[in-house]
Design a protein around this motif. Structure first.
Motif, PDB file in Angstrom:
ATOM      1  N   ASN A  92       0.851  -1.248  -0.046  1.00  0.00           N
ATOM      2  CA  ASN A  92      -0.104   0.035   0.152  1.00  0.00           C
ATOM      3  C   ASN A  92       0.727   1.295  -0.046  1.00  0.00           C
ATOM      4  O   ASN A  92       2.002   1.273   0.281  1.00  0.00           O
ATOM      5  N   LYS A  93       0.278   2.202  -0.310  1.00  0.00           N
ATOM      6  CA  LYS A  93       0.881   3.709  -0.478  1.00  0.00           C
ATOM      7  C   LYS A  93       1.554   4.265   0.789  1.00  0.00           C
ATOM      8  O   LYS A  93       2.478   4.552   0.759  1.00  0.00           O
ATOM      9  N   ASP A  94       0.694   3.740   1.899  1.00  0.00           N
ATOM     10  CA  ASP A  94       0.962   4.490   3.128  1.00  0.00           C
ATOM     11  C   ASP A  94       2.532   3.951   3.638  1.00  0.00           C
ATOM     12  O   ASP A  94       3.279   4.588   4.123  1.00  0.00           O
ATOM     13  N   ASP A  95       2.526   2.800   3.520  1.00  0.00           N
ATOM     14  CA  ASP A  95       3.847   2.120   3.858  1.00  0.00           C
ATOM     15  C   ASP A  95       4.937   2.377   2.835  1.00  0.00           C
ATOM     16  O   ASP A  95       6.050   2.646   3.543  1.00  0.00           O
ATOM     17  N   ARG A  96       4.800   2.540   1.700  1.00  0.00           N
ATOM     18  CA  ARG A  96       5.751   3.347   0.876  1.00  0.00           C
ATOM     19  C   ARG A  96       6.297   4.402   1.259  1.00  0.00           C
ATOM     20  O   ARG A  96       7.437   4.904   1.072  1.00  0.00           O
ATOM     21  N   LEU A  97       5.241   5.167   1.617  1.00  0.00           N
ATOM     22  CA  LEU A  97       5.541   6.597   1.985  1.00  0.00           C
ATOM     23  C   LEU A  97       6.372   6.495   3.279  1.00  0.00           C
ATOM     24  O   LEU A  97       7.257   7.630   3.429  1.00  0.00           O
ATOM     25  N   ARG A  98       5.973   5.872   4.318  1.00  0.00           N
ATOM     26  CA  ARG A  98       6.783   5.578   5.489  1.00  0.00           C
ATOM     27  C   ARG A  98       8.307   5.360   5.052  1.00  0.00           C
ATOM     28  O   ARG A  98       9.084   6.003   5.616  1.00  0.00           O
ATOM     29  N   ALA A  99       8.499   4.530   4.110  1.00  0.00           N
ATOM     30  CA  ALA A  99       9.556   4.122   3.914  1.00  0.00           C
ATOM     31  C   ALA A  99      10.654   5.133   3.112  1.00  0.00           C
ATOM     32  O   ALA A  99      11.615   5.467   3.701  1.00  0.00           O
ATOM     33  N   VAL A 100       9.799   5.982   2.284  1.00  0.00           N
ATOM     34  CA  VAL A 100      10.739   7.235   1.772  1.00  0.00           C
ATOM     35  C   VAL A 100      10.971   8.346   2.568  1.00  0.00           C
ATOM     36  O   VAL A 100      12.092   8.691   2.734  1.00  0.00           O
ATOM     37  N   GLU A 101       9.847   8.530   3.693  1.00  0.00           N
ATOM     38  CA  GLU A 101      10.262   9.379   4.725  1.00  0.00           C
ATOM     39  C   GLU A 101      11.309   9.060   5.584  1.00  0.00           C
ATOM     40  O   GLU A 101      12.143   9.673   6.248  1.00  0.00           O
TER      41      GLU A 101
END
Length: 281
Positions: A92-101
């Motif tokens: 999901n996009k939320d987990d990918r966003l957390r990874a980028v952050e």
């Protein structure tokens, strides 16, 4: 002609599944890379210190997950440029966003595809190598600037010392015109300042021979001796003018017009200082 071989890259594999670690490690070694392995976040943070070029980081690990490991790596300025690839089943996009952050540069999904692994690791390793080269060049330029600044300071100190020596010796720089006028000027200065002798720069050629300019100076000195009867010494001026030009052009970066105004006076100061130093040794 073959391009020079690139040194092997060191890749840190962080995963709590031994079989997965062995699979990726075997493949990376076949590609010519060096590998380090860590089975949890704490071991990863210790091993990232050993000159790592890239981190393959599993997200789902006990005690400290991949997000926290990435954040801690990025919190150290020394590791800001180390590429981090998250190895995960994230969808999901939320987990990918957390990874980028947290500091991830890219993602690889489990189960790992070998072609995808090769493409993503090679791309990020090339990017890191380019950044390392830029940083090396930047450091070299800073070192060169620092060295040049030091040379400039020393050169300006030399100029100031030569000027100080000229001032303390109460010496005027006289441009030669006609012999009679030059002799009258020198006779007046000799009488006013109780001069006991003269030092005249002899323009010897760089190979040590005496050309027309040196012969002209010797004749000038002979005529001066005959008229004034004062001791005269010659000083090899081969290095004086070139030294002044080096200081004014290379070190002080002085314009051509300004150099023309001061080069003769500074060369005379170098000659005088050299003679004084020789007498005081």
């Amino acid at each position: 002609m073959q391009p020079p071989a690139q040194p092997p890259k060191r890749i840190l594999i962080v995963d709590d599944e031994p079989e997965h670690v062995q699979f990726i490690e075997r493949y990376l070694r076949e590609q010519g890379h060096l590998t380090e392995t860590a089975h949890d976040g704490f071991e990863a943070l210790a091993k990232v210190q050993v000159d790592i070029d890239l981190v393959l980081l599993d997200v789902r690990m006990p005690r400290m997950d991949g997000f926290e490991v990435a954040r801690r790596i990025r919190s150290d300025p020394a590791f800001l440029d180390i590429p981090i690839i998250m190895v995960t089943v994230l969808g999901n996009k939320d987990d990918r966003l957390r990874a980028v952050e947290a500091g991830a540069n890219d993602f690889i999904s489990k189960p790992v595809d070998i072609v995808e692994l090769r493409v993503r690791t090679n791309s990020l390793l090339k990017l890191k190598e380019a950044r390392d080269q830029l940083r090396k060049r930047h450091d070299e330029l800073e070192s060169a600037v620092e060295k040049r600044t030091g040379s400039l300071k020393r050169a300006l100190q030399d100029v100031a010392g030569a000027q100080r020596g000229t001032y303390e010796a109460h010496l005027d720089t006289i441009r030669r015109t006609k012999f009679t006028k030059d002799a009258e000027t020198l006779a007046r200065l000799i009488a006013e300042r109780a001069v006991g002798g003269l030092v005249i720069g002899l323009p010897v050629s760089m190979d040590g021979s005496e050309g027309p300019a040196a012969q002209s100076i010797r004749q000038f000195a002979a005529n001066l001796d005959a008229k004034l009867g004062i001791p005269i010494a010659f000083w090899d001026e081969r290095l004086s003018t070139s030294a002044v030009q080096r200081v004014l052009v290379d070190e002080a970066d002085m314009s051509r017009r300004r150099r023309a105004e001061v080069v003769d006076k500074m060369a005379a100061a170098y000659i005088l200082q050299g003679a004084i130093d020789s007498l005081t040794r």
